[in-house]
Enzyme design. Structure first.
Site, PDB file in Angstrom:
ATOM      1  N   LYS A 190     -66.684  97.996  35.081  1.00 37.79           N
ATOM      2  CA  LYS A 190     -67.138  97.020  36.070  1.00 37.79           C
ATOM      3  C   LYS A 190     -68.554  97.380  36.444  1.00 37.79           C
ATOM      4  CE  LYS A 190     -65.209  93.470  38.221  1.00 37.79           C
ATOM      5  NZ  LYS A 190     -64.125  92.599  37.762  1.00 37.79           N
TER       6      LYS A 190
HETATM    7  P1  NAD Z   1     -66.524  83.213  43.387  1.00 37.94           P
HETATM    8  O1  NAD Z   1     -67.690  83.914  43.953  1.00 37.94           O
HETATM    9  O2  NAD Z   1     -66.751  82.094  42.446  1.00 37.94           O
HETATM   10  O3  NAD Z   1     -65.630  82.626  44.605  1.00 37.94           O
HETATM   11  C1  NAD Z   1     -65.204  83.403  45.676  1.00 37.94           C
HETATM   12  C2  NAD Z   1     -64.599  82.461  46.715  1.00 37.94           C
HETATM   13  O4  NAD Z   1     -64.094  83.234  47.795  1.00 37.94           O
HETATM   14  C3  NAD Z   1     -65.604  81.482  47.321  1.00 37.94           C
HETATM   15  O5  NAD Z   1     -64.992  80.227  47.506  1.00 37.94           O
HETATM   16  C4  NAD Z   1     -65.908  82.100  48.684  1.00 37.94           C
HETATM   17  O6  NAD Z   1     -66.325  81.134  49.632  1.00 37.94           O
HETATM   18  C5  NAD Z   1     -64.551  82.657  49.010  1.00 37.94           C
HETATM   19  N1  NAD Z   1     -64.566  83.664  50.062  1.00 37.94           N
HETATM   20  C6  NAD Z   1     -65.383  84.726  50.211  1.00 37.94           C
HETATM   21  N2  NAD Z   1     -65.088  85.385  51.339  1.00 37.94           N
HETATM   22  C7  NAD Z   1     -64.071  84.701  51.912  1.00 37.94           C
HETATM   23  C8  NAD Z   1     -63.326  84.861  53.098  1.00 37.94           C
HETATM   24  N3  NAD Z   1     -63.580  85.871  53.921  1.00 37.94           N
HETATM   25  N4  NAD Z   1     -62.345  83.980  53.373  1.00 37.94           N
HETATM   26  C9  NAD Z   1     -62.069  82.947  52.546  1.00 37.94           C
HETATM   27  N5  NAD Z   1     -62.741  82.738  51.401  1.00 37.94           N
HETATM   28  C10 NAD Z   1     -63.726  83.608  51.103  1.00 37.94           C
HETATM   29  O7  NAD Z   1     -65.581  84.324  42.759  1.00 37.94           O
HETATM   30  P2  NAD Z   1     -64.425  84.127  41.695  1.00 37.94           P
HETATM   31  O8  NAD Z   1     -64.961  84.347  40.344  1.00 37.94           O
HETATM   32  O9  NAD Z   1     -63.672  82.867  42.001  1.00 37.94           O
HETATM   33  O10 NAD Z   1     -63.512  85.401  42.012  1.00 37.94           O
HETATM   34  C11 NAD Z   1     -62.586  85.411  43.080  1.00 37.94           C
HETATM   35  C12 NAD Z   1     -61.699  86.617  42.915  1.00 37.94           C
HETATM   36  O11 NAD Z   1     -61.017  86.541  41.657  1.00 37.94           O
HETATM   37  C13 NAD Z   1     -62.424  87.964  42.912  1.00 37.94           C
HETATM   38  O12 NAD Z   1     -61.562  88.932  43.475  1.00 37.94           O
HETATM   39  C14 NAD Z   1     -62.602  88.252  41.442  1.00 37.94           C
HETATM   40  O13 NAD Z   1     -62.761  89.638  41.188  1.00 37.94           O
HETATM   41  C15 NAD Z   1     -61.300  87.715  40.916  1.00 37.94           C
HETATM   42  N6  NAD Z   1     -61.299  87.379  39.494  1.00 37.94           N
HETATM   43  C16 NAD Z   1     -62.153  86.460  39.003  1.00 37.94           C
HETATM   44  C17 NAD Z   1     -62.099  86.143  37.657  1.00 37.94           C
HETATM   45  C18 NAD Z   1     -62.965  85.050  37.068  1.00 37.94           C
HETATM   46  O14 NAD Z   1     -62.677  84.608  35.960  1.00 37.94           O
HETATM   47  N7  NAD Z   1     -63.977  84.580  37.754  1.00 37.94           N
HETATM   48  C19 NAD Z   1     -61.200  86.792  36.807  1.00 37.94           C
HETATM   49  C20 NAD Z   1     -60.342  87.750  37.345  1.00 37.94           C
HETATM   50  C21 NAD Z   1     -60.405  88.021  38.702  1.00 37.94           C
END
Ligand code: NAD
Length: 415
Positions: free
Chosen positions: A105
């Site tokens: 990471k």
């Molecule tokens: P992103 O940045 O696109 O979206 C994050 C979302 O969380 C946004 O809508 C933001 O407004 C919201 N958020 C942030 N703080 C918040 C809070 N306090 N309360 C409510 N909402 C809040 O990120 P993402 O890629 O969608 O990733 C989200 C999670 O999924 C992370 O933990 C990431 O590690 C995990 N993840 C993502 C992927 C991927 O393919 N993008 C794959 C595996 C895991």
């Protein structure tokens, strides 16, 4: 949430799995220590002419099963312990879905909302240069994470290709289609979450159609997921993001909500629902809760008032170790992150394979292979949980640790 220590949480869960299976203490020690930790300064000329110095990390947790694989996060809270925890999560996740990668990471401590597009590009390119000794198609392959996207991956791939003097499309995944990205990558994590939700509802003999879901986070994972859950017949009754939360007991109109969020930048203020306090989404009586934002969202207090019967963890590390036993006691079934959100890394594996082959698969093939991998992984974890009489989280750790341990034992210790 402020005191939540993600690396400590990984170690606790690793120790638990080690005890359950009587893991070789040498292997256990190896898995408790990240293989490589690189901390770098990222000096960047800002638009106003001054130089800002950001701090970044790239961490390889384990590379026994293959090159390291893991996302890059740009966020003000990024630190070494968080990145190490996420890297270990990748080691375990790639093992759960049985793809030939280790875990890594990276991240830069910065606030992308305060950076112009030019500044973001300079941060990305300088960070890439600084961590480049660790990167490459056979070394470590980044992918987007929180606040990074295909555009950032394109800059990263370009920088690495320039530095090495050769075109390296397989050095990143989640890149644009024009650079060899895979069809079906966008939305693959959300599709995997949906596959796990369907599978666990089937095992629990809970009807999926008409069931109510709440969703925290409306980004790259949460956004498409709201749409997929609604298309699969669920009633998505509440969604939150960093700007607020909305609730409609009759179910939100996913397409209208997507339009609203695309224009306003947040789900808050959607006129097809009532605005509620974001933290209150957990209290809502429903069948499914999906955390899809940041770590530590479901702590002991949230676990005590969780209104859902099933939690499927789209985010990484959304449930604190203290919350786990409370959810267990309350018979709330949790499909853990290292299984539930592994659709993204699985699609990344397909993208990496295509970039190395120089041959693009069609979208149907990607979707079919993704579904098969996710279903197989779910079955393996469910069977382990049944066999040992443990939660799905503990079972997923056991499945992963067993696979990594087997590979460590097969390779032996160098020199
Ligand atoms: P992103 O940045 O696109 O979206 C994050 C979302 O969380 C946004 O809508 C933001 O407004 C919201 N958020 C942030 N703080 C918040 C809070 N306090 N309360 C409510 N909402 C809040 O990120 P993402 O890629 O969608 O990733 C989200 C999670 O999924 C992370 O933990 C990431 O590690 C995990 N993840 C993502 C992927 C991927 O393919 N993008 C794959 C595996 C895991």
């Amino acid at each position: 949430m402020a005191s939540y220590d993600p690396w400590g949480a990984v170690l606790d869960r690793l120790d638990d799995a080690a005890k359950l299976i009587g893991l070789d203490p040498d292997v256990h020690r190896m898995l408790r220590t990240p293989r490589r930790v690189l901390e770098v300064a990222v000096p960047v000329r800002m638009d106003d002419g001054r130089v800002e110095v950001f701090i970044g990390w790239r961490i390889h947790h384990d590379t026994t099963r293959g090159p390291a694989k893991g996302g890059i996060r740009f966020h003000p809270d990024v630190d070494a312990r968080q990145v190490a925890a996420l890297a270990a999560g990748m080691t375990l996740k790639t093992a759960v879905v049985d793809i030939p990668f280790g875990g890594s990471k990276g991240g830069v401590r910065c606030d992308p909302e305060r950076l112009s597009s030019d500044e973001l590009e300079r941060v990305t390119r300088r960070y890439t240069l600084e961590v480049s000794p660790l990167l490459g198609p056979d070394l470590d392959i980044p992918v987007p994470d929180v606040n990074t996207d295909g555009r950032v991956m394109a800059w990263l791939m370009d920088t690495l290709s320039m530095v090495r003097g050769e075109s390296l499309p397989a050095s990143v995944t989640g890149k644009p289609l024009s650079l060899g990205g895979t069809r079906g990558h966008t939305g693959a994590t959300s599709s995997g979450v949906l596959a796990c939700a369907r599978a666990v509802f089937a095992e629990l003999e809970m009807p999926f159609t008409g069931a109510r879901a709440v969703l925290q986070g409306y980004g790259k994972v949460g956004g498409p997921l709201a749409f997929l859950l609604a298309s699969a017949g669920m009633r998505v009754v509440a969604v939150s993001d960093v700007g607020g939360a909305v609730h409609n007991p009759g179910g939100l109109d996913a397409a209208a909500l997507a339009d609203h969020a695309a224009h306003g930048g947040t789900v808050a203020g959607f006129d097809g629902a009532d605005d509620i306090t974001p933290d209150n989404i957990w209290d809502i009586d429903c069948e499914l809760a999906v955390p899809a934002a940041l770590e530590g969202a479901i702590d002991e207090h949230v676990a005590q008032r969780m209104g859902a019967k099933v939690v499927v963890e789209a985010a990484n590390g959304p449930t604190t170790p203290g919350a786990d036993p409370i959810l267990d006691r309350r018979d709330i079934v949790v499909v853990p992150d290292i299984l539930a959100n592994a659709g993204g890394v699985t699609a990344s594996y397909f993208e990496w394979a295509q970039s190395r082959q120089g041959y693009a698969w069609d979208e149907g093939l990607v979707a079919t292979r993704l579904r098969t991998r996710m279903d197989d992984a779910f079955i393996a974890v469910w069977a382990k949980a049944e066999a040992l009489g443990i939660s799905l989280r503990r079972a997923a750790f056991v499945v992963a640790v067993e696979r990594v341990a087997e590979a460590i034992s097969a390779r032996g210790l160098f020199p």
